[in-house]
Scaffold this motif. Structure first.
Motif, short mmCIF file in Angstrom:
data_model
loop_
_atom_site.label_atom_id
_atom_site.label_comp_id
_atom_site.label_asym_id
_atom_site.label_seq_id
_atom_site.Cartn_x
_atom_site.Cartn_y
_atom_site.Cartn_z
N LYS A 211 10.89 -0.54 4.36
CA LYS A 211 11.79 -0.81 3.30
C LYS A 211 13.30 -0.90 3.67
O LYS A 211 13.56 -0.05 4.55
CB LYS A 211 11.48 0.00 2.08
N ARG A 212 14.07 -1.64 3.11
CA ARG A 212 15.55 -1.41 3.62
C ARG A 212 16.24 -0.59 2.80
O ARG A 212 15.71 -0.06 1.47
CB ARG A 212 16.23 -2.89 3.23
N GLY A 213 17.27 0.09 2.81
CA GLY A 213 18.13 0.79 1.72
C GLY A 213 17.56 2.40 2.09
O GLY A 213 18.06 3.40 1.58
N ASP A 214 16.84 2.91 3.16
CA ASP A 214 16.52 4.10 3.46
C ASP A 214 17.42 4.98 4.49
O ASP A 214 17.30 4.77 5.74
CB ASP A 214 14.88 4.42 4.10
N ASP A 215 18.49 5.01 4.10
CA ASP A 215 19.57 5.72 4.92
C ASP A 215 19.33 6.93 5.69
O ASP A 215 20.01 7.33 6.56
CB ASP A 215 20.97 5.79 3.96
N ALA A 216 18.29 7.41 5.18
CA ALA A 216 17.71 8.89 5.84
C ALA A 216 17.14 8.56 7.23
O ALA A 216 17.14 9.53 7.98
CB ALA A 216 16.88 9.65 4.99
N ALA A 217 16.56 7.51 7.41
CA ALA A 217 15.88 7.12 8.51
C ALA A 217 16.87 6.48 9.44
O ALA A 217 17.20 5.14 8.94
CB ALA A 217 14.80 6.32 8.31
N PRO A 218 17.24 7.09 10.69
CA PRO A 218 18.26 6.17 11.50
C PRO A 218 17.51 5.19 12.20
O PRO A 218 18.35 4.33 12.66
CB PRO A 218 18.89 7.24 12.43
N VAL A 219 16.38 5.20 12.34
CA VAL A 219 15.54 4.16 13.01
C VAL A 219 14.29 3.59 12.27
O VAL A 219 13.65 4.51 11.54
CB VAL A 219 14.97 4.49 14.32
N ARG A 220 14.03 2.23 11.90
CA ARG A 220 12.96 1.82 11.08
C ARG A 220 12.05 0.88 12.12
O ARG A 220 12.88 0.01 12.78
CB ARG A 220 13.47 0.90 9.92
N LEU A 221 11.04 1.25 12.04
CA LEU A 221 10.05 0.44 13.07
C LEU A 221 9.03 -0.28 12.13
O LEU A 221 8.63 -0.32 11.22
CB LEU A 221 9.26 1.47 13.69
N VAL B 293 0.87 -1.24 0.04
CA VAL B 293 0.11 0.15 -0.07
C VAL B 293 0.86 1.26 0.02
O VAL B 293 1.91 1.45 0.79
CB VAL B 293 -0.96 -0.07 1.22
N ALA B 294 0.73 1.97 -1.00
CA ALA B 294 1.52 3.34 -1.05
C ALA B 294 1.12 4.33 -0.12
O ALA B 294 0.15 4.04 0.73
CB ALA B 294 1.25 3.99 -2.49
N PRO B 295 2.14 5.03 0.53
CA PRO B 295 2.07 6.21 1.53
C PRO B 295 0.82 6.80 1.24
O PRO B 295 0.75 7.18 0.10
CB PRO B 295 3.51 6.93 1.39
N ASN B 296 0.11 6.94 2.48
CA ASN B 296 -1.24 8.05 2.28
C ASN B 296 -2.39 7.53 1.33
O ASN B 296 -3.30 8.15 0.82
CB ASN B 296 -1.05 9.37 1.99
N ALA B 297 -2.20 6.00 1.01
CA ALA B 297 -3.18 5.37 0.12
C ALA B 297 -3.93 4.42 1.13
O ALA B 297 -3.55 4.26 2.34
CB ALA B 297 -2.45 4.79 -1.03
#
Length: 122
Positions: free
Chosen positions: A36-46, A3-7
């Motif tokens: 998703k993996r590879g999002d280096d801008a987010a220091p923490v992924r929940l 599901v895309a963001p805000n969808a």
């Protein structure tokens, strides 16, 4: 499924006839968001998981029948009925104080379920 963001996405879930079922059958619908993996801008992924209780009745009236017993400083609660009961809060009130008791399983008492509470001295 993605599901895309805000969808929004509508999901329909069905239950086929349940053989030899009691008055009520309980299920949990689980929805998990996996970042998703590879999002280096987010220091923490929940990782988020939502469990939604679902109760299916067999076309009859299902009722919980909660019974309490107290013995040797232990309070016991059992559901003798054929339906579930949802408790949001359980508080013991004495002449001197009141204290909440912890509820397991989100406070749902399914048919035949029991929970025991050790009461503080005094």
């Amino acid at each position: 499924m993605e599901v895309a963001p805000n969808a929004q996405r509508t999901i329909r879930v069905g239950v086929r006839a349940i053989e030899n079922a009691a008055c009520e059958t309980a299920f949990r619908l689980s929805a998990t968001e996996i970042p998703k993996r590879g999002d280096d801008a987010a220091p923490v992924r929940l990782r988020t998981r939502v469990l939604i209780p679902v109760f299916v009745t067999q076309g009859r009236d299902c009722e919980a029948e909660l019974k309490w017993t107290l013995a040797n400083g232990r309070l016991s609660l059992r559901n003798h009925g054929n339906g579930h009961e949802k408790l949001r809060e359980l508080v013991v009130i004495t002449e001197a104080e009141e204290f909440p008791l912890p509820l397991k399983h989100l406070g749902y008492f399914l048919p035949g379920a029991a929970q025991h509470f050790d009461l503080p001295d005094g």
